[in-house]
Write a protein that holds these residues in place. Structure first.
Motif, short mmCIF file in Angstrom:
data_model
loop_
_atom_site.label_atom_id
_atom_site.label_comp_id
_atom_site.label_asym_id
_atom_site.label_seq_id
_atom_site.Cartn_x
_atom_site.Cartn_y
_atom_site.Cartn_z
N PRO A 1 -11.96 15.79 -0.19
CA PRO A 1 -11.86 16.88 0.78
C PRO A 1 -10.40 17.21 1.12
CG PRO A 1 -13.58 15.37 1.45
CD PRO A 1 -12.88 14.73 0.28
N GLY A 2 -10.13 18.48 1.22
CA GLY A 2 -8.76 18.91 1.52
C GLY A 2 -7.93 19.18 0.28
N THR B 1 -1.46 10.28 -1.65
CA THR B 1 -1.69 11.03 -2.88
C THR B 1 -1.00 12.39 -2.79
OG1 THR B 1 -3.79 9.91 -3.19
CG2 THR B 1 -3.46 11.94 -4.44
N GLY C 1 3.81 20.35 6.63
CA GLY C 1 3.39 19.25 5.76
C GLY C 1 3.30 19.62 4.29
N PHE C 2 2.59 18.81 3.56
CA PHE C 2 2.36 18.99 2.11
C PHE C 2 3.68 19.29 1.39
CE2 PHE C 2 -1.61 19.73 4.40
CZ PHE C 2 -2.45 18.84 3.74
N SER D 1 -4.72 4.47 4.95
CA SER D 1 -5.72 5.16 4.13
C SER D 1 -5.97 6.57 4.65
CB SER D 1 -7.02 4.36 4.14
OG SER D 1 -6.77 3.07 3.65
N ALA D 2 -6.03 7.50 3.71
CA ALA D 2 -6.29 8.92 4.02
C ALA D 2 -5.24 9.50 4.97
CB ALA D 2 -7.72 9.12 4.55
N ASP E 1 -0.95 4.96 -4.58
CA ASP E 1 -1.66 4.09 -3.63
C ASP E 1 -1.07 2.69 -3.53
OD1 ASP E 1 -3.92 4.00 -1.76
OD2 ASP E 1 -4.81 2.54 -3.13
N GLY F 1 -2.13 10.61 3.51
CA GLY F 1 -1.21 11.49 2.79
C GLY F 1 -0.43 10.91 1.62
N PHE G 1 -7.74 7.06 -7.34
CA PHE G 1 -9.03 7.10 -6.65
C PHE G 1 -8.75 7.86 -5.35
CE2 PHE G 1 -12.44 4.94 -4.06
CZ PHE G 1 -13.50 5.48 -4.75
N PHE H 1 -1.38 20.80 14.24
CA PHE H 1 -0.21 20.16 13.65
C PHE H 1 0.98 21.12 13.74
CE2 PHE H 1 -3.69 18.10 11.05
CZ PHE H 1 -3.60 16.87 11.71
N PHE I 1 1.62 4.76 3.84
CA PHE I 1 0.85 5.39 4.92
C PHE I 1 -0.56 4.80 4.87
CE2 PHE I 1 3.11 9.53 3.39
CZ PHE I 1 4.33 9.09 3.88
N HIS J 1 0.86 -1.19 0.00
CA HIS J 1 0.00 0.00 0.00
C HIS J 1 0.90 1.24 0.00
CE1 HIS J 1 -3.67 2.11 2.14
NE2 HIS J 1 -3.66 2.34 0.86
N VAL K 1 -8.89 10.94 -2.26
CA VAL K 1 -9.75 11.64 -1.29
C VAL K 1 -9.97 13.07 -1.80
CG1 VAL K 1 -9.92 12.47 1.09
CG2 VAL K 1 -8.73 10.31 0.60
#
Ligand code: GTP
Ligand code: SPV
Ligand code: MN
Length: 608
Positions: A314-315, A264, A509-510, A259-260, A288, A262, A310, A505, A257, A237, A312
């Protein structure tokens, strides 16, 4: 009737399709060739369904979002269902303590009556697909039978779908047999079942994402991890990214990481300005899933078995992930996001600051978006998703279609941890790295049904996806390390989610995660020093570049990010002992001795 228009003369495929047709009794069978005309006709059909039909898909604004479609699933069918997911090996021990298990004979007997006649009055679509570039020796073929056009259109984005897959298969029996029916979308009778020893997946009573796009978690992780164990490779994964450095060389990194958490976002990262100026660039190979196999030169090579994302929704926005957003601007499918009724486009939390006033929320009610969200509701479901073709991605790697895959320098584990785990550290060696992977825990997210924000063990971010005994899976990791020897990738752990006392946090990030990738690459090249600590190698003071974010990441914050709190780590070890013993070993998980030894050594180092 079933074999009319068959796109293959492979007798194994024909026999199996006939058998499933006899069981499900569809009125028609349509073989999916992947042609534009066929896909257009299916799109016409599914968008022409009457409003209120649960299968209906909608055209979005075709000027702003050309080729894009919208779909809303049943309210009870919005995420993976781990409690209804089974690994049906002949013995319970082979499924191990992390999986639900039932005897395959019993499971077939239970599900067969549910599939009997389930497609009466409907069409069965036969979808051939290749996981990985058709020409790749690492790729594999699957065939999914489904009664859902939504699935066909998603599979077209997520896989290399159509005739070429049957050509690749030839008359071989090595294909994964997937059977899906949405049936009554009844949550009480929802089953996502893998039969690894039969190369078979049966999914029923769902019409959502990971439960029904059988190429993805069901094949490319659960079945493929089992195949990899038997055939000497790994299905993980993991995202795959390439960092092009100023000297022109590209280093490839895989990261696992949950699911959901980070993947992607990291896979499509845009480096901070200072890095861009110096000539750094990040390329996406996958977001993924990675299939990893030793190459002729003894190094570990990775392909992305998928052909789309595929992701997420939101965000995702112009600032957090412009590459993902750009990927969704044409030929994409949106599931369970909100609609902006002013121009028939999509919206989700944080896409823009202000929600649309004239909105339809994900369940289908027309609302005033500003008032609706002000009252504490979300317009989009937290696990709403986009399905986007990889070819849309502005930073797609030139190696995306390379049949050999890309050579991996580093493997990175991570999860959502408010405390304990530092921003980054490196394992002492592969065996220690395997221990670190086995010790990943993370707060749960909306990607699966159940409570959100609860810390749980998620070894290698694969808890819901290991298709066999987790102890054997760890043993396979150790064997792969032995085989790779000194050519094995270096193993790291990261945590983007450390919090202060107020729950904020403390790491931006990002895009700024590039600063951590930079250190990781330098460690692989032997050009960065490190502090040896009880848990592994940590960056020396000043070695994480904070140029441009000095105000946000002060030296005090950096200290917090990189601290190894002995008391917390002692608690962590106690919990790991409990986990290994009570959750795994006592329940039939065959933990390799080398991992118990790692736990002892870690405890000894911390005791000093
Ligand atoms: P799956 O598709 O479910 O496997 O998820 P994923 O691992 O690809 O996660 P994704 O990149 O979609 O991120 C999920 C959420 O995590 C996003 O909505 C972000 O809000 C958040 N996120 C991602 N990267 C970061 C980061 O570096 N820092 C913080 N604070 N949040 C992040
Ligand atoms: C995940 O949950 O890890 C996903 C989404 O990538 S799904 O395909 O639904 O599993
Ligand atoms: Mn995932």
């Amino acid at each position: 009737m079933a074999l009319e228009g068959a796109l293959t003369s492979n007798q194994k495929v024909l026999d199996w399709v006939q058998e499933m047709v006899d069981l499900c009794k569809p009125d028609r069978v349509v073989w999916i060739d992947g042609s534009k005309e066929q896909l257009e006709a299916l799109t016409q059909e599914v968008t022409s369904l009457p409003d209120g039909d649960p299968n209906k898909m909608y055209y979005l604004n075709q000027e702003k979002l050309p080729g894009c479609l919208y779909h809303r699933t049943a309210v009870n069918d919005v995420a993976r269902v781990e409690d209804r997911t089974f690994i049906c090996t002949r013995t319970k021990e082979d499924a191990g303590p992390t999986n639900n298990w039932m005897d395959p004979k019993e499971m077939y007997a239970k599900l067969t009556p549910m599939y009997d006649g389930v497609m009466k009055g409907q069409t069965m679509y036969v979808i051939p697909y290749s996981m990985g570039p058709v020409a790749s020796p690492i790729s594999k073929v699957g065939v999914e039978l489904t009664d859902s056009i939504y699935v066909v259109l998603n599979m077209n984005i997520m896989t290399r779908m159509g005739k070429a897959a049957f050509e690749k298969l030839g008359d071989s029996n090595d294909f994964v047999r997937g059977l899906h029916s949405k049936a009554q979308v009844d949550p009480e009778n929802r089953y996502i079942v893998q039969f690894p020893e039969d190369n078979t997946i049966w999914s029923i009573n769902s019409a959502y994402g990971g439960n029904v796009i059988l190429s993805k978690k069901c094949f490319a992780l659960r079945i493929a991890s089992f195949q990899g164990k038997n055939e000497g490779w790994m299905a993980e994964h993991m995202l795959i990214l390439g960092v092009q450095k100023p000297d022109g060389e590209t280093k490839y990194i895989c990261a696992a990481f949950p699911s959901a958490c980070g993947k992607t976002n990291l896979a499509m990262l845009i480096p901070p300005e200072g890095y861009r100026k110096n000539g750094y660039k990040v390329f996406t190979v996958g977001d993924d899933i990675a299939w990893l196999k030793p190459g002729a030169d003894g190094r570990l090579y990775a392909i992305n078995p998928e052909n789309g994302f595929f992701g997420v929704a939101p965000g995702t926005n112009e600032k957090s992930n412009p590459n993902a957003l750009a990927s969704t601007r044409k030929n994409a499918i949106f599931t369970n996001v909100a609609i902006n009724n002013d121009d028939n486009t999509v919206w989700w939390e944080k896409l823009t600051k202000e929600p649309p006033v004239n909105a339809t929320e994900w369940k289908g009610a027309k609302v005033n978006g500003v008032e609706f969200t002000a009252a504490g509701n979300t317009l989009a479901h937290p696990n709403s998703r986009f399905t986007a073709p990889a070819e849309n991605c502005p930073c797609l790697s030139p190696a995306f279609n390379d049949p050999q895959g890309v050579p991996i320098s580093a493997i990175v584990f991570g999860g959502r941890r408010a405390s304990t785990t530092p921003l980054v550290y490196q394992s002492f060696d592969w065996t220690h790295g395997t221990y670190i992977g086995s010790a990943v825990s993370s707060e749960t997210t909306a990607a699966a049904t159940g409570a959100v924000g609860v810390l749980r063990h998620d070894p290698m971010a694969m808890k819901p996806f290991i298709g066999y005994n987790v102890g054997d899976y760890w043993a396979h990791w150790l064997e792969m390390g032995e085989k790779l020897g000194d050519k094995a990738p270096k193993i790291f752990n990261v945590n983007w989610f450390k919090q202060d006392e107020n729950g904020n946090f403390i790491w931006p990030g990002f895009g700024d995660n590039m600063r951590v990738l930079d250190w990781i690459i330098k460690r692989c090249e032997g050009t960065a020093d490190a502090e040896e600590t009880a848990i592994g190698y940590l960056p020396k003071k000043g070695d994480i570049n904070v140029e441009g974010i000095e105000d946000e990441v002060t030296p005090e914050i950096m200290d917090k990010l990189l601290t190894v709190d002995k008391e917390l780590w002692k608690k962590e070890i106690a919990e790991m002992r409990r986990y290994y013993k009570e959750d795994i070993a006592d329940k039939g998980g065959r933990i390799p001795q080398a991992l118990w030894d790692q736990l002892d050594k870690l405890e000894e180092r911390l005791g000093k």
